[in-house]
Scaffold this active site. Structure first.
Site, short mmCIF file in Angstrom:
data_model
loop_
_atom_site.label_atom_id
_atom_site.label_comp_id
_atom_site.label_asym_id
_atom_site.label_seq_id
_atom_site.Cartn_x
_atom_site.Cartn_y
_atom_site.Cartn_z
N HIS A 183 -4.58 3.30 1.87
CA HIS A 183 -5.62 2.36 1.41
C HIS A 183 -7.01 3.00 1.49
CE1 HIS A 183 -2.73 -0.97 2.94
NE2 HIS A 183 -2.70 -1.03 1.63
N LYS A 227 2.58 -17.15 3.27
CA LYS A 227 3.23 -16.01 3.92
C LYS A 227 2.57 -15.75 5.26
CE LYS A 227 3.37 -12.04 1.69
NZ LYS A 227 3.52 -11.03 0.65
N ARG A 264 1.76 4.09 -6.07
CA ARG A 264 2.45 5.10 -5.29
C ARG A 264 3.55 5.73 -6.14
NH1 ARG A 264 2.31 1.04 -0.37
NH2 ARG A 264 2.47 -0.24 -2.21
N SER A 274 2.00 -0.44 4.26
CA SER A 274 1.84 -1.24 5.49
C SER A 274 3.20 -1.61 6.05
CB SER A 274 1.02 -2.50 5.19
OG SER A 274 -0.26 -2.15 4.76
#
Ligand code: ADP
Length: 159
Positions: A17, A41, A90, A128
């Site tokens: 990040h 969430k 990614r 993460s």
């Protein structure tokens, strides 16, 4: 003035990040890294902790602000006068989801453009969720997260 939003969960912020953020800070006048507060969430770290850890990790970046937001990213972008959304890519696996998201956002708000950035190869695989998995299983995450996150996780493991 070109204002960009970098939205995400950042649960927690990683060196991947930070690499994206560094590049974005060099491209735009102001970058707001914004933690999405998803009430449905339950995250690993509370949103306020994620914001605090980001703030401690970006002290050398003058044109970056940290914030959190609820609701649609494009509404938040409009509220902040931002015309750019930063997202990171990614692998090919990110592509389909990110493409759908950017097209949905562009249909809702044609004035807000998504810009995709990539990291240096050494940070490319970091997510993460990988960090959380390594941490929960007592592995060493020091190479993958900024110092403030490492210290925070260290303290957490001793509780
Ligand atoms: P994640 O839990 O997958 O790290 P986030 O919502 O926190 O997800 O990520 C915010 C944005 O940063 C997403 O666009 C994600 O694809 C991107 N990102 C996260 N890590 C990397 C990385 N190592 N390289 C490139 N982009 C990344």
């Amino acid at each position: 003035m070109k204002i960009a939003i970098y939205p995400g969960s950042f649960d927690p912020i990683t060196k991947g990040h930070l690499d994206i953020l560094n590049t974005a800070a060099g491209l735009f006048d102001k970058v707001i890294i914004a933690v999405a507060n998803n009430s449905e969430k339950h995250g690993f770290l509370p949103v306020e902790t994620r914001v605090k850890l980001i703030r401690e990790s970006i002290k050398d970046l003058d044109n970056v602000e940290v914030d959190s937001f609820d609701g649609l990213t494009i509404n938040y972008a409009h509220q902040k006068g931002a015309s750019i959304l930063i997202r990171g890519l990614r692998a090919v696996s990110d592509f389909e989801y990110e493409m759908q998201l950017s097209q949905a956002n562009s249909a809702l708000a044609p004035d807000v453009k998504t810009v995709f950035l990539t990291t240096k190869p050494k940070y490319n695989f970091i997510s993460s969720s990988t960090i959380r998995e390594i941490f929960i299983n007592n592995g060493d995450v020091s190479k993958f997260v900024p110092e403030p996150v490492f210290e925070y996780l260290n303290k957490l493991s001793k509780c």
